[in-house]
Design a protein around this motif. Sequence first.
Motif, PDB file in Angstrom:
ATOM      1  N   ASN A 136      62.943  -6.862 -19.163  1.00 39.45           N
ATOM      2  CA  ASN A 136      63.768  -6.389 -20.269  1.00 39.45           C
ATOM      3  C   ASN A 136      65.225  -6.769 -20.036  1.00 39.45           C
ATOM      4  OD1 ASN A 136      61.654  -5.159 -21.683  1.00 39.45           O
ATOM      5  ND2 ASN A 136      61.809  -3.307 -20.440  1.00 39.45           N
ATOM      6  N   ARG A 137      65.863  -7.194 -21.127  1.00 40.22           N
ATOM      7  CA  ARG A 137      67.268  -7.572 -21.081  1.00 40.22           C
ATOM      8  C   ARG A 137      68.003  -6.958 -22.264  1.00 40.22           C
ATOM      9  NH1 ARG A 137      70.162  -9.860 -16.824  1.00 40.22           N
ATOM     10  NH2 ARG A 137      68.583 -10.679 -15.431  1.00 40.22           N
ATOM     11  N   ILE A 138      69.272  -6.676 -22.050  1.00 43.03           N
ATOM     12  CA  ILE A 138      70.105  -6.142 -23.115  1.00 43.03           C
ATOM     13  C   ILE A 138      70.577  -7.293 -24.006  1.00 43.03           C
ATOM     14  CG2 ILE A 138      72.259  -4.933 -23.645  1.00 43.03           C
ATOM     15  CD1 ILE A 138      71.970  -3.511 -20.948  1.00 43.03           C
ATOM     16  N   VAL A 139      70.513  -7.068 -25.299  1.00 44.15           N
ATOM     17  CA  VAL A 139      71.042  -8.033 -26.258  1.00 44.15           C
ATOM     18  C   VAL A 139      72.445  -7.576 -26.658  1.00 44.15           C
ATOM     19  CG1 VAL A 139      70.740  -9.137 -28.497  1.00 44.15           C
ATOM     20  CG2 VAL A 139      68.744  -8.561 -27.115  1.00 44.15           C
ATOM     21  N   TYR A 140      73.412  -8.477 -26.501  1.00 42.84           N
ATOM     22  CA  TYR A 140      74.806  -8.154 -26.807  1.00 42.84           C
ATOM     23  C   TYR A 140      75.192  -8.741 -28.166  1.00 42.84           C
ATOM     24  CZ  TYR A 140      75.279  -6.920 -21.857  1.00 42.84           C
ATOM     25  OH  TYR A 140      75.119  -6.347 -20.616  1.00 42.84           O
ATOM     26  N   SER A 141      76.137  -8.064 -28.802  1.00 37.64           N
ATOM     27  CA  SER A 141      76.709  -8.603 -30.030  1.00 37.64           C
ATOM     28  C   SER A 141      77.759  -9.644 -29.657  1.00 37.64           C
ATOM     29  CB  SER A 141      77.345  -7.484 -30.850  1.00 37.64           C
ATOM     30  OG  SER A 141      78.474  -6.957 -30.181  1.00 37.64           O
ATOM     31  N   ILE A 142      78.272 -10.345 -30.656  1.00 39.29           N
ATOM     32  CA  ILE A 142      79.293 -11.355 -30.370  1.00 39.29           C
ATOM     33  C   ILE A 142      80.611 -10.701 -29.953  1.00 39.29           C
ATOM     34  CG2 ILE A 142      78.273 -13.123 -31.843  1.00 39.29           C
ATOM     35  CD1 ILE A 142      80.244 -12.350 -34.025  1.00 39.29           C
ATOM     36  N   GLU A 143      80.725  -9.385 -30.176  1.00 40.82           N
ATOM     37  CA  GLU A 143      81.907  -8.652 -29.690  1.00 40.82           C
ATOM     38  C   GLU A 143      81.734  -8.169 -28.264  1.00 40.82           C
ATOM     39  OE1 GLU A 143      80.407  -7.828 -32.581  1.00 40.82           O
ATOM     40  OE2 GLU A 143      81.823  -8.753 -33.973  1.00 40.82           O
ATOM     41  N   GLY A 144      80.541  -8.401 -27.673  1.00 39.22           N
ATOM     42  CA  GLY A 144      80.293  -7.989 -26.296  1.00 39.22           C
ATOM     43  C   GLY A 144      79.730  -6.589 -26.164  1.00 39.22           C
ATOM     44  N   LYS A 145      79.277  -5.981 -27.271  1.00 40.47           N
ATOM     45  CA  LYS A 145      78.727  -4.622 -27.236  1.00 40.47           C
ATOM     46  C   LYS A 145      77.207  -4.679 -27.156  1.00 40.47           C
ATOM     47  CE  LYS A 145      82.545  -2.842 -30.039  1.00 40.47           C
ATOM     48  NZ  LYS A 145      82.919  -2.161 -31.307  1.00 40.47           N
ATOM     49  N   GLU A 146      76.639  -3.664 -26.514  1.00 40.97           N
ATOM     50  CA  GLU A 146      75.184  -3.592 -26.377  1.00 40.97           C
ATOM     51  C   GLU A 146      74.550  -3.207 -27.706  1.00 40.97           C
ATOM     52  OE1 GLU A 146      74.074  -1.047 -23.208  1.00 40.97           O
ATOM     53  OE2 GLU A 146      75.279  -2.089 -21.689  1.00 40.97           O
ATOM     54  N   LEU A 147      73.528  -3.946 -28.089  1.00 45.06           N
ATOM     55  CA  LEU A 147      72.845  -3.690 -29.363  1.00 45.06           C
ATOM     56  C   LEU A 147      71.460  -3.097 -29.156  1.00 45.06           C
ATOM     57  CD1 LEU A 147      73.724  -6.910 -31.436  1.00 45.06           C
ATOM     58  CD2 LEU A 147      74.769  -4.655 -31.600  1.00 45.06           C
ATOM     59  N   ARG A 148      70.649  -3.781 -28.370  1.00 47.10           N
ATOM     60  CA  ARG A 148      69.253  -3.394 -28.189  1.00 47.10           C
ATOM     61  C   ARG A 148      68.728  -4.102 -26.943  1.00 47.10           C
ATOM     62  NH1 ARG A 148      70.089  -6.311 -32.668  1.00 47.10           N
ATOM     63  NH2 ARG A 148      69.440  -8.518 -32.660  1.00 47.10           N
ATOM     64  N   THR A 149      67.473  -3.918 -26.655  1.00 55.17           N
ATOM     65  CA  THR A 149      66.845  -4.613 -25.531  1.00 55.17           C
ATOM     66  C   THR A 149      65.797  -5.587 -26.058  1.00 55.17           C
ATOM     67  OG1 THR A 149      65.184  -2.862 -25.270  1.00 55.17           O
ATOM     68  CG2 THR A 149      67.222  -2.693 -23.950  1.00 55.17           C
ATOM     69  N   ILE A 150      65.579  -6.609 -25.297  1.00 57.33           N
ATOM     70  CA  ILE A 150      64.564  -7.607 -25.629  1.00 57.33           C
ATOM     71  C   ILE A 150      63.720  -7.854 -24.394  1.00 57.33           C
ATOM     72  CG2 ILE A 150      66.101  -9.518 -25.030  1.00 57.33           C
ATOM     73  CD1 ILE A 150      64.750 -11.205 -27.146  1.00 57.33           C
ATOM     74  N   GLU A 151      62.446  -8.102 -24.597  1.00 54.36           N
ATOM     75  CA  GLU A 151      61.546  -8.386 -23.483  1.00 54.36           C
ATOM     76  C   GLU A 151      61.410  -9.897 -23.328  1.00 54.36           C
ATOM     77  OE1 GLU A 151      57.034  -7.367 -21.874  1.00 54.36           O
ATOM     78  OE2 GLU A 151      57.799  -6.442 -23.707  1.00 54.36           O
ATOM     79  N   LEU A 152      61.872 -10.388 -22.193  1.00 55.33           N
ATOM     80  CA  LEU A 152      61.767 -11.806 -21.893  1.00 55.33           C
ATOM     81  C   LEU A 152      60.421 -12.102 -21.254  1.00 55.33           C
ATOM     82  CD1 LEU A 152      65.333 -12.534 -20.460  1.00 55.33           C
ATOM     83  CD2 LEU A 152      64.529 -12.825 -22.808  1.00 55.33           C
ATOM     84  N   ASP A 153      59.861 -13.233 -21.605  1.00 53.26           N
ATOM     85  CA  ASP A 153      58.552 -13.636 -21.092  1.00 53.26           C
ATOM     86  C   ASP A 153      58.640 -13.916 -19.596  1.00 53.26           C
ATOM     87  OD1 ASP A 153      56.017 -14.550 -20.695  1.00 53.26           O
ATOM     88  OD2 ASP A 153      56.099 -16.142 -22.193  1.00 53.26           O
ATOM     89  N   ASP A 154      57.820 -13.204 -18.824  1.00 56.15           N
ATOM     90  CA  ASP A 154      57.821 -13.403 -17.369  1.00 56.15           C
ATOM     91  C   ASP A 154      57.317 -14.783 -16.981  1.00 56.15           C
ATOM     92  OD1 ASP A 154      58.855 -10.919 -16.819  1.00 56.15           O
ATOM     93  OD2 ASP A 154      56.898  -9.953 -16.605  1.00 56.15           O
ATOM     94  N   ALA A 155      56.561 -15.422 -17.853  1.00 51.14           N
ATOM     95  CA  ALA A 155      56.061 -16.769 -17.565  1.00 51.14           C
ATOM     96  C   ALA A 155      57.174 -17.801 -17.624  1.00 51.14           C
ATOM     97  CB  ALA A 155      54.954 -17.140 -18.546  1.00 51.14           C
ATOM     98  N   VAL A 156      58.324 -17.422 -18.194  1.00 52.21           N
ATOM     99  CA  VAL A 156      59.466 -18.328 -18.283  1.00 52.21           C
ATOM    100  C   VAL A 156      60.646 -17.823 -17.458  1.00 52.21           C
ATOM    101  CG1 VAL A 156      61.126 -19.431 -19.861  1.00 52.21           C
ATOM    102  CG2 VAL A 156      58.763 -19.050 -20.592  1.00 52.21           C
ATOM    103  N   PHE A 157      60.871 -16.514 -17.476  1.00 54.84           N
ATOM    104  CA  PHE A 157      62.063 -15.933 -16.845  1.00 54.84           C
ATOM    105  C   PHE A 157      61.752 -15.105 -15.600  1.00 54.84           C
ATOM    106  CE2 PHE A 157      62.996 -16.528 -21.339  1.00 54.84           C
ATOM    107  CZ  PHE A 157      64.220 -17.157 -21.297  1.00 54.84           C
ATOM    108  N   GLY A 158      60.489 -14.970 -15.253  1.00 53.89           N
ATOM    109  CA  GLY A 158      60.143 -14.119 -14.113  1.00 53.89           C
ATOM    110  C   GLY A 158      59.319 -14.802 -13.045  1.00 53.89           C
ATOM    111  N   LEU A 159      59.405 -16.120 -12.968  1.00 49.33           N
ATOM    112  CA  LEU A 159      58.618 -16.867 -11.976  1.00 49.33           C
ATOM    113  C   LEU A 159      59.317 -16.902 -10.619  1.00 49.33           C
ATOM    114  CD1 LEU A 159      57.500 -19.986 -14.057  1.00 49.33           C
ATOM    115  CD2 LEU A 159      56.123 -17.997 -13.466  1.00 49.33           C
ATOM    116  N   PRO A 160      58.561 -17.092  -9.547  1.00 45.18           N
ATOM    117  CA  PRO A 160      59.201 -17.364  -8.250  1.00 45.18           C
ATOM    118  C   PRO A 160      59.961 -18.683  -8.330  1.00 45.18           C
ATOM    119  CG  PRO A 160      56.883 -16.791  -7.969  1.00 45.18           C
ATOM    120  CD  PRO A 160      57.098 -16.983  -9.435  1.00 45.18           C
ATOM    121  N   VAL A 161      61.125 -18.731  -7.724  1.00 44.61           N
ATOM    122  CA  VAL A 161      61.980 -19.913  -7.817  1.00 44.61           C
ATOM    123  C   VAL A 161      61.446 -21.009  -6.902  1.00 44.61           C
ATOM    124  CG1 VAL A 161      64.309 -20.818  -7.514  1.00 44.61           C
ATOM    125  CG2 VAL A 161      63.971 -18.506  -8.396  1.00 44.61           C
TER     126      VAL A 161
END
Length: 215
Positions: free
Chosen positions: A2-27
């Motif tokens: 889960n990641r926070i989605v920011y507005s263009i003003e830099g404020k927190e809006l909501r959360t988004i779930e990023l795909d672990d198959a793309v963003f959560g792999l071992p490096v």
Amino acid sequence: MNRIVYSIEGKELRTIELDDAVFGLPVNEDVIWYAINNELANERLGTACTKDRSEVHGSNTKPYKQKGTGRARRGDKKSPLLVGGGIIFGPKPRDFSYRMPKKAKRLAMKSILSLKAQTDLLKVIEDFSVQSGKTKDLAKILQNFGAPERTVLILKDDDEMLKRAARNIPWLTYLSYNRLRAHDLFYGRRVILMEGAAKALSEFYASSEEAEAAV
């Protein structure tokens, strides 16, 4: 993830779930190194060129007789041993580029995205555009996310006005989600990912894997 989605003003809006198959792999550091070197090799011009003794302009006659002078034996003035002569084993124009396996390249991109996400260098922001196409308007938005530093902006589509605005910011690199570059992405100190691009990345890599499995 889960990641926070920011507005263009830099404020927190909501959360988004990023795909672990793309963003959560071992490096995978090895494949990242391979991808970066592949891009650098493909950018090399390979135009360096020197002349060997057959290409140097000059006479083929002996500069002096073979015997009796006490000097070294010389065949002609184009000898590589003389000043102005040919070059021994000098560089010639060549193509340094080579193709990298598609699976390895995709793994490299996903490894870099995972690395940025795991080290908190990746921020997700709402989709936006710069209708004016002016650099100052985009610069104001980027100021809300920290001081100017080497930044990569991942776009959800080919927004020509946004690209025009980003063109004159020296520390900013913009990339489309389906045309990422390992070198820019890896060395970026900050990665700003559009919300639409985050979803598109998951679909893009999922569809690529399905196509490979079908083959």
